[in-house]
Design a protein around this motif. Structure first.
Motif, PDB file in Angstrom:
ATOM      1  N   PRO A 173      11.158 -16.436 -15.770  1.00 19.87           N
ATOM      2  CA  PRO A 173      10.741 -16.445 -14.363  1.00 19.87           C
ATOM      3  C   PRO A 173       9.668 -17.499 -14.096  1.00 19.87           C
ATOM      4  O   PRO A 173       8.811 -17.763 -14.947  1.00 19.87           O
ATOM      5  N   VAL A 174       9.737 -18.086 -12.911  1.00 19.19           N
ATOM      6  CA  VAL A 174       8.777 -19.107 -12.497  1.00 19.19           C
ATOM      7  C   VAL A 174       7.748 -18.483 -11.558  1.00 19.19           C
ATOM      8  O   VAL A 174       8.109 -17.844 -10.570  1.00 19.19           O
ATOM      9  N   VAL A 175       6.479 -18.652 -11.879  1.00 15.30           N
ATOM     10  CA  VAL A 175       5.395 -18.248 -10.984  1.00 15.30           C
ATOM     11  C   VAL A 175       4.848 -19.530 -10.358  1.00 15.30           C
ATOM     12  O   VAL A 175       4.151 -20.301 -11.020  1.00 15.30           O
ATOM     13  N   PRO A 176       5.189 -19.798  -9.095  1.00 10.84           N
ATOM     14  CA  PRO A 176       4.842 -21.086  -8.499  1.00 10.84           C
ATOM     15  C   PRO A 176       3.350 -21.231  -8.198  1.00 10.84           C
ATOM     16  O   PRO A 176       2.621 -20.239  -8.087  1.00 10.84           O
ATOM     17  N   ASP A 177       2.923 -22.473  -8.059  1.00  9.24           N
ATOM     18  CA  ASP A 177       1.538 -22.751  -7.700  1.00  9.24           C
ATOM     19  C   ASP A 177       1.241 -22.246  -6.292  1.00  9.24           C
ATOM     20  O   ASP A 177       0.124 -21.805  -5.998  1.00  9.24           O
TER      21      ASP A 177
ATOM     22  N   ASN B 220      16.548 -13.121  12.233  1.00  7.48           N
ATOM     23  CA  ASN B 220      16.875 -14.480  11.825  1.00  7.48           C
ATOM     24  C   ASN B 220      16.694 -14.597  10.319  1.00  7.48           C
ATOM     25  O   ASN B 220      15.593 -14.435   9.806  1.00  7.48           O
ATOM     26  N   MET B 221      17.787 -14.863   9.598  1.00  7.10           N
ATOM     27  CA  MET B 221      17.731 -14.854   8.133  1.00  7.10           C
ATOM     28  C   MET B 221      18.372 -16.096   7.534  1.00  7.10           C
ATOM     29  O   MET B 221      19.338 -16.635   8.071  1.00  7.10           O
ATOM     30  N   SER B 222      17.824 -16.522   6.423  1.00  6.84           N
ATOM     31  CA  SER B 222      18.447 -17.564   5.590  1.00  6.84           C
ATOM     32  C   SER B 222      18.130 -17.186   4.154  1.00  6.84           C
ATOM     33  O   SER B 222      17.920 -16.016   3.857  1.00  6.84           O
ATOM     34  N   CYS B 223      18.058 -18.163   3.269  1.00  5.82           N
ATOM     35  CA  CYS B 223      17.541 -17.864   1.938  1.00  5.82           C
ATOM     36  C   CYS B 223      16.075 -17.481   2.088  1.00  5.82           C
ATOM     37  O   CYS B 223      15.322 -18.141   2.813  1.00  5.82           O
ATOM     38  N   ASN B 224      15.667 -16.414   1.420  1.00  7.31           N
ATOM     39  CA  ASN B 224      14.289 -15.933   1.525  1.00  7.31           C
ATOM     40  C   ASN B 224      13.386 -16.461   0.416  1.00  7.31           C
ATOM     41  O   ASN B 224      12.226 -16.065   0.322  1.00  7.31           O
ATOM     42  N   HIS B 225      13.910 -17.333  -0.429  1.00 11.36           N
ATOM     43  CA  HIS B 225      13.125 -17.976  -1.491  1.00 11.36           C
ATOM     44  C   HIS B 225      12.260 -16.938  -2.209  1.00 11.36           C
ATOM     45  O   HIS B 225      11.032 -17.038  -2.261  1.00 11.36           O
ATOM     46  N   CYS B 226      12.978 -15.956  -2.734  1.00 14.76           N
ATOM     47  CA  CYS B 226      12.352 -14.771  -3.311  1.00 14.76           C
ATOM     48  C   CYS B 226      11.439 -15.102  -4.496  1.00 14.76           C
ATOM     49  O   CYS B 226      11.660 -16.067  -5.229  1.00 14.76           O
ATOM     50  N   ALA B 227      10.432 -14.258  -4.656  1.00 15.57           N
ATOM     51  CA  ALA B 227       9.555 -14.384  -5.820  1.00 15.57           C
ATOM     52  C   ALA B 227      10.315 -14.050  -7.100  1.00 15.57           C
ATOM     53  O   ALA B 227      10.025 -14.589  -8.173  1.00 15.57           O
ATOM     54  N   GLU B 228      11.308 -13.150  -6.981  1.00 18.86           N
ATOM     55  CA  GLU B 228      12.128 -12.755  -8.124  1.00 18.86           C
ATOM     56  C   GLU B 228      13.606 -12.896  -7.745  1.00 18.86           C
ATOM     57  O   GLU B 228      14.323 -11.901  -7.615  1.00 18.86           O
TER      58      GLU B 228
ATOM     59  N   ASN C 273       6.063 -25.206  -4.902  1.00 14.18           N
ATOM     60  CA  ASN C 273       6.062 -24.490  -3.625  1.00 14.18           C
ATOM     61  C   ASN C 273       6.938 -23.239  -3.597  1.00 14.18           C
ATOM     62  O   ASN C 273       7.065 -22.597  -2.561  1.00 14.18           O
ATOM     63  N   GLY C 274       7.555 -22.883  -4.719  1.00 13.76           N
ATOM     64  CA  GLY C 274       8.344 -21.659  -4.795  1.00 13.76           C
ATOM     65  C   GLY C 274       9.698 -21.696  -4.125  1.00 13.76           C
ATOM     66  O   GLY C 274      10.388 -20.668  -4.053  1.00 13.76           O
ATOM     67  N   VAL C 275      10.109 -22.860  -3.620  1.00 15.26           N
ATOM     68  CA  VAL C 275      11.414 -22.975  -2.978  1.00 15.26           C
ATOM     69  C   VAL C 275      12.514 -22.778  -4.021  1.00 15.26           C
ATOM     70  O   VAL C 275      12.473 -23.366  -5.102  1.00 15.26           O
ATOM     71  N   VAL C 276      13.486 -21.930  -3.700  1.00 16.25           N
ATOM     72  CA  VAL C 276      14.649 -21.730  -4.571  1.00 16.25           C
ATOM     73  C   VAL C 276      15.688 -22.766  -4.174  1.00 16.25           C
ATOM     74  O   VAL C 276      16.276 -22.684  -3.100  1.00 16.25           O
ATOM     75  N   ASP C 277      15.889 -23.737  -5.023  1.00 12.91           N
ATOM     76  CA  ASP C 277      16.739 -24.894  -4.708  1.00 12.91           C
ATOM     77  C   ASP C 277      18.050 -24.808  -5.486  1.00 12.91           C
ATOM     78  O   ASP C 277      18.202 -23.986  -6.397  1.00 12.91           O
ATOM     79  N   ILE C 278      18.993 -25.676  -5.107  1.00 13.98           N
ATOM     80  CA  ILE C 278      20.291 -25.682  -5.771  1.00 13.98           C
ATOM     81  C   ILE C 278      20.793 -27.111  -5.932  1.00 13.98           C
ATOM     82  O   ILE C 278      20.584 -27.954  -5.056  1.00 13.98           O
ATOM     83  N   ASP C 279      21.393 -27.386  -7.067  1.00 16.22           N
ATOM     84  CA  ASP C 279      22.044 -28.665  -7.330  1.00 16.22           C
ATOM     85  C   ASP C 279      23.540 -28.382  -7.409  1.00 16.22           C
ATOM     86  O   ASP C 279      24.040 -27.905  -8.430  1.00 16.22           O
ATOM     87  N   SER C 280      24.252 -28.664  -6.311  1.00 18.41           N
ATOM     88  CA  SER C 280      25.667 -28.324  -6.241  1.00 18.41           C
ATOM     89  C   SER C 280      26.530 -29.144  -7.187  1.00 18.41           C
ATOM     90  O   SER C 280      27.688 -28.800  -7.416  1.00 18.41           O
ATOM     91  N   THR C 281      25.984 -30.215  -7.761  1.00 15.28           N
ATOM     92  CA  THR C 281      26.750 -30.981  -8.746  1.00 15.28           C
ATOM     93  C   THR C 281      26.876 -30.218 -10.061  1.00 15.28           C
ATOM     94  O   THR C 281      27.690 -30.567 -10.912  1.00 15.28           O
ATOM     95  N   LEU C 282      26.047 -29.182 -10.222  1.00 15.46           N
ATOM     96  CA  LEU C 282      26.124 -28.344 -11.416  1.00 15.46           C
ATOM     97  C   LEU C 282      26.894 -27.051 -11.172  1.00 15.46           C
ATOM     98  O   LEU C 282      27.066 -26.241 -12.086  1.00 15.46           O
ATOM     99  N   CYS C 283      27.325 -26.838  -9.939  1.00 18.05           N
ATOM    100  CA  CYS C 283      28.000 -25.590  -9.571  1.00 18.05           C
ATOM    101  C   CYS C 283      29.468 -25.637 -10.001  1.00 18.05           C
ATOM    102  O   CYS C 283      30.168 -26.625  -9.776  1.00 18.05           O
TER     103      CYS C 283
ATOM    104  N   ASN D  12      11.691  -9.226  -3.956  1.00 16.72           N
ATOM    105  CA  ASN D  12      10.429  -9.677  -3.376  1.00 16.72           C
ATOM    106  C   ASN D  12      10.631 -10.936  -2.536  1.00 16.72           C
ATOM    107  O   ASN D  12      10.096 -12.015  -2.843  1.00 16.72           O
ATOM    108  N   PRO D  13      11.386 -10.843  -1.429  1.00 11.08           N
ATOM    109  CA  PRO D  13      11.683 -12.010  -0.590  1.00 11.08           C
ATOM    110  C   PRO D  13      10.449 -12.565   0.111  1.00 11.08           C
ATOM    111  O   PRO D  13       9.556 -11.817   0.506  1.00 11.08           O
ATOM    112  N   SER D  14      10.425 -13.883   0.271  1.00  9.26           N
ATOM    113  CA  SER D  14       9.291 -14.560   0.922  1.00  9.26           C
ATOM    114  C   SER D  14       9.581 -14.733   2.406  1.00  9.26           C
ATOM    115  O   SER D  14       9.769 -15.847   2.909  1.00  9.26           O
ATOM    116  N   ILE D  15       9.614 -13.610   3.106  1.00 11.70           N
ATOM    117  CA  ILE D  15       9.810 -13.610   4.554  1.00 11.70           C
ATOM    118  C   ILE D  15       9.082 -12.414   5.145  1.00 11.70           C
ATOM    119  O   ILE D  15       9.012 -11.350   4.517  1.00 11.70           O
TER     120      ILE D  15
END
Length: 222
Positions: free
Chosen positions: A24-28, A82-90, A108-118, A207-210
């Motif tokens: 797990p990543v604990v962001p700054d 209004n919902m999107s990705c909640n960039h959850c803590a977990e 910044n805790g953003v949950v990102d995706i690289d679709s070239t790896l999907c 633990n969503p960030s919203i």
């Protein structure tokens, strides 16, 4: 233009994940969204801006405006969430991904995706309790909101926030939003924020960030 699948990196990442497991990543700093359910008029400008920014065809929606209705006449109610990705803590999507296509940013805790790896297995889609990962059938990959990371890094707000004509949607450090120290037009001085509103999955899952300014009929503890 379709993303080119990086088969070599997929194999390398998959082997590393099997070998090392998930850490797990604990962001700054954890960025998150806040939405005012009371003043939202449901215009869907945020949805349109998001689809335009990400070049999404009909089908996938990174941001979704949900209409919640209920009650018995004459005591009826309606409000918007209004919902999107909640960039959850977990985030549940992250450990579910077998190729490392999804990751959480340290800064910044953003949950990102690289679709070239999907590889289109859609395990992240099944794992997320909030419906954030979106399958794109035209490319056979999953895509999702990354909080317009390019805009954030340039010191600007995500497209959905900038497009909101009522200023009921905003983004900022979630700890500052919780304490009220973050200045935003989405939250008034007398508004109480909640982590969960009606029809939303249990926030204890990831633990969503919203946070929400809830409608009077939207509180789950009513």
């Amino acid at each position: 233009m379709a993303n080119k699948i990086d088969k070599a990196r997929i194999k390398e990442n998959a082997a590393r994940i099997r070998r090392e497991g998930y850490t797990p990543v604990v962001p700054d700093l954890q960025m998150g969204f806040v939405h005012n359910n009371v003043d939202c008029i449901g215009c869907r400008a945020c949805e349109i801006a998001c689809k335009d920014k990400n070049g999404l065809e009909a089908g996938p929606r990174f941001r979704r405006v949900q209409y919640i209705e209920g009650g018995v006449f004459p005591n009826v109610f309606a409000f918007k969430i209004n919902m999107s990705c909640n960039h959850c803590a977990e985030p549940a999507c992250l450990p579910a991904c077998p190729t490392g296509a999804i990751w959480k940013r340290q800064d910044n805790g953003v949950v990102d995706i690289d679709s070239t790896l999907c590889i289109g297995c859609r395990k992240c889609e099944a794992a997320c309790p909030f419906g954030a990962p979106q399958f794109d059938p035209s490319e056979n990959v999953v895509k999702k909101c990354n909080m317009c990371i390019d805009e954030l890094e340039a010191g600007r707000k995500p497209y959905c926030v900038s497009a909101c004509m009522m200023r009921v949607l905003d983004v900022g450090p979630i700890d500052q939003i919780d304490t009220g120290s973050y200045q935003t037009k989405a939250v008034g001085p007398n508004d109480d924020l909640v982590r969960q509103v009606r029809t939303m999955a249990d926030p204890e899952l990831t633990n969503p960030s919203i946070r929400f300014v809830p409608h009077s009929k939207g509180r789950v503890d009513d």
